[in-house]
Design a protein around this motif. Sequence first.
Motif, short mmCIF file in Angstrom:
data_model
loop_
_atom_site.label_atom_id
_atom_site.label_comp_id
_atom_site.label_asym_id
_atom_site.label_seq_id
_atom_site.Cartn_x
_atom_site.Cartn_y
_atom_site.Cartn_z
N PRO A 1 10.81 6.74 -0.68
CA PRO A 1 9.49 7.54 -1.22
C PRO A 1 9.86 8.40 -2.21
O PRO A 1 9.06 8.77 -3.14
CB PRO A 1 9.17 8.27 0.29
N VAL A 2 11.23 9.12 -2.23
CA VAL A 2 11.31 9.97 -3.10
C VAL A 2 11.62 9.49 -4.55
O VAL A 2 10.90 9.92 -5.56
CB VAL A 2 12.51 10.97 -2.86
N ALA A 3 12.04 8.43 -4.57
CA ALA A 3 12.42 7.68 -5.73
C ALA A 3 10.99 7.07 -6.67
O ALA A 3 10.68 7.39 -7.68
CB ALA A 3 13.22 6.32 -5.55
N LEU A 4 10.21 6.60 -5.81
CA LEU A 4 8.81 6.29 -6.28
C LEU A 4 8.14 7.34 -6.68
O LEU A 4 7.44 7.41 -7.54
CB LEU A 4 8.04 5.44 -4.88
N PHE A 5 8.06 8.46 -6.00
CA PHE A 5 7.38 9.73 -6.15
C PHE A 5 7.79 10.37 -7.69
O PHE A 5 7.04 10.76 -8.33
CB PHE A 5 7.44 10.73 -5.25
N ALA A 6 9.24 10.37 -7.89
CA ALA A 6 9.70 10.93 -8.97
C ALA A 6 9.22 9.94 -10.10
O ALA A 6 8.84 10.60 -11.07
CB ALA A 6 11.11 10.82 -8.94
N PHE A 7 9.19 8.67 -10.06
CA PHE A 7 8.89 7.88 -11.05
C PHE A 7 7.27 8.00 -11.53
O PHE A 7 6.80 7.82 -12.57
CB PHE A 7 9.25 6.37 -10.74
N GLY A 8 6.48 8.23 -10.30
CA GLY A 8 5.06 8.32 -10.74
C GLY A 8 4.84 9.91 -11.43
O GLY A 8 4.20 9.81 -12.18
N LEU A 9 5.64 10.86 -10.81
CA LEU A 9 5.60 12.06 -11.61
C LEU A 9 5.98 11.95 -13.06
O LEU A 9 5.17 12.55 -14.02
CB LEU A 9 6.53 13.19 -10.94
N HIS A 10 7.03 11.17 -13.25
CA HIS A 10 7.55 10.80 -14.73
C HIS A 10 6.53 10.06 -15.53
O HIS A 10 5.90 10.59 -16.77
CB HIS A 10 8.72 10.20 -14.88
N LEU A 11 5.85 9.07 -14.91
CA LEU A 11 4.83 8.46 -15.64
C LEU A 11 3.61 9.27 -16.01
O LEU A 11 2.75 9.10 -17.02
CB LEU A 11 4.66 7.10 -14.85
N GLY A 12 3.27 9.98 -14.75
CA GLY A 12 1.93 10.77 -15.03
C GLY A 12 2.13 11.78 -16.13
O GLY A 12 0.94 12.27 -16.87
N GLY A 13 3.47 12.18 -16.22
CA GLY A 13 3.39 13.29 -17.35
C GLY A 13 3.57 12.86 -18.67
O GLY A 13 2.92 13.16 -19.57
N SER A 14 4.25 11.54 -18.89
CA SER A 14 4.44 11.02 -20.23
C SER A 14 3.29 10.10 -20.46
O SER A 14 2.75 10.00 -21.60
CB SER A 14 5.71 10.07 -20.15
N VAL B 1 -0.86 11.52 -10.10
CA VAL B 1 -1.96 12.25 -9.77
C VAL B 1 -1.47 13.65 -9.72
O VAL B 1 -2.23 14.58 -10.34
CB VAL B 1 -2.68 11.93 -8.32
N PHE B 2 -0.38 14.18 -9.12
CA PHE B 2 0.23 15.29 -9.02
C PHE B 2 0.57 15.77 -10.22
O PHE B 2 0.28 16.95 -10.70
CB PHE B 2 1.29 15.48 -8.07
N ALA B 3 1.10 14.88 -11.22
CA ALA B 3 1.46 15.28 -12.57
C ALA B 3 0.36 15.45 -13.45
O ALA B 3 0.07 16.38 -14.03
CB ALA B 3 2.32 14.28 -13.06
N ARG B 4 -0.76 14.55 -13.23
CA ARG B 4 -1.90 14.62 -14.07
C ARG B 4 -2.52 15.97 -13.70
O ARG B 4 -3.24 16.57 -14.55
CB ARG B 4 -2.86 13.27 -13.75
N ARG B 5 -2.75 16.29 -12.40
CA ARG B 5 -3.33 17.43 -12.23
C ARG B 5 -2.66 18.87 -12.18
O ARG B 5 -2.97 19.81 -11.68
CB ARG B 5 -4.03 17.29 -10.80
N LYS B 6 -1.35 18.57 -12.45
CA LYS B 6 -0.57 19.76 -12.95
C LYS B 6 0.02 20.46 -11.41
O LYS B 6 0.22 21.47 -11.55
CB LYS B 6 -0.93 20.58 -13.88
N ILE B 7 -0.20 19.69 -10.26
CA ILE B 7 -0.11 20.32 -9.13
C ILE B 7 1.56 20.55 -8.97
O ILE B 7 2.10 21.56 -8.34
CB ILE B 7 -0.43 19.31 -7.84
N ALA C 1 0.75 -1.19 -0.07
CA ALA C 1 0.13 -0.06 -0.24
C ALA C 1 0.83 1.21 -0.18
O ALA C 1 0.38 2.12 -0.80
CB ALA C 1 -0.94 -0.15 1.08
N PRO C 2 2.05 1.43 0.83
CA PRO C 2 2.59 2.65 0.59
C PRO C 2 3.33 2.74 -0.66
O PRO C 2 3.52 3.79 -1.15
CB PRO C 2 3.91 2.37 1.89
N VAL C 3 3.74 1.87 -1.30
CA VAL C 3 4.14 1.91 -2.65
C VAL C 3 3.30 2.67 -3.71
O VAL C 3 3.50 3.26 -4.50
CB VAL C 3 5.02 0.35 -3.27
N VAL C 4 2.03 2.07 -3.66
CA VAL C 4 0.95 2.25 -4.30
C VAL C 4 0.69 3.69 -4.08
O VAL C 4 0.55 4.56 -5.00
CB VAL C 4 -0.32 1.47 -4.40
N LEU C 5 0.49 4.14 -2.88
CA LEU C 5 0.25 5.54 -2.56
C LEU C 5 1.25 6.42 -2.72
O LEU C 5 0.94 7.42 -3.54
CB LEU C 5 0.09 5.59 -0.92
#
Length: 316
Positions: free
Chosen positions: A210-223, A23-29, A12-16
């Motif tokens: 957490p920083v590495a996972l968040f960064a990868f989520g940002l990248h995927l959300g944007g691309s 979500v942050f990238a998709r919503r442009k936060i 769950a923490p990984v997914v979160l």
Amino acid sequence: MTDLFATVGKLAPVVLVFGGGVVFARRKIIGADASKAFSEFAFLFAIPCYLFGSLYASDLGRLFDVRGMLAYLSAAVIAMALVAVGARRVLGADARATALRIMATVQVNTTYFAIPVFVLLFGDASPIFPTILLQVCVFTVVVVAVMESGAGHQDQDVSAARAVLRGVRSALTTPLVLACYLGIGANLLHVPAPGPLLAALSFTGAAAAPVALFAFGLHLGGSGLRWRGATRDEYALIAIKCLAMPLLVFALCVGVFRVENPWLSYLVLTAAMPAPQNLFVFAQRYDADVDLAASVVAKTTLAALALIPLWLLVTR
């Protein structure tokens, strides 16, 4: 079923965190381009701090399981050979495209995925360290050598041999690898380390996952993901990476090398990790199937998240 839910709960923490980045990238936060800053903090600073401190304090005799690493290396060699034959004979791929497909199937995303997941599942990422060294010192060297030899000698002032050596040297001198070398060396030589230094490394390293996972989520959300128009080649690579490779490791560990838990779980989970993020970097650098590389990295990441609980149950 209870075990499955418990395992899913551990992820769950990984997914979160990963999903939060999307979500942050998709919503442009936070702009997706900010993922580079987060990634560089994790890759160049936080993860090397974590690796050095963990390796320095580890029992290396327990950490480097000889039979386990032989099983993993054997599985990787078999997979490399099969993928190479398939790429050349079925697809007619050139040397660079073949090397890229080998990289996609036998290497894993250690920095941005495997280390955070191992920390969250086992409270310790040290079982992934031998694979990091094997991946950088063996697999990446092979890929770089093939890529450089097939690059068409675009730089006429640099010989093929020198280009290969330059690429290998670059791979072996990244902060990630240097941290492993220094941590192992200090451990073996019993170099004393001040308590405040180890505490500082631990504090910084705690931010790595957490920083590495968040960064990868940002990248995927944007691309985003390309679902339509995917080729059989692409889905074959995803299936080999997320299904065939861990199954091969499991079969060799159980049937040939007699590897038992916890290393059985460690190695199968390692093999089930997604394709490495630098697959896209290599594809861009050598102009070889860039779109394919980006899609495979993203889709194997999602597949790995879905399949990890099942692999944990299989290896118990």
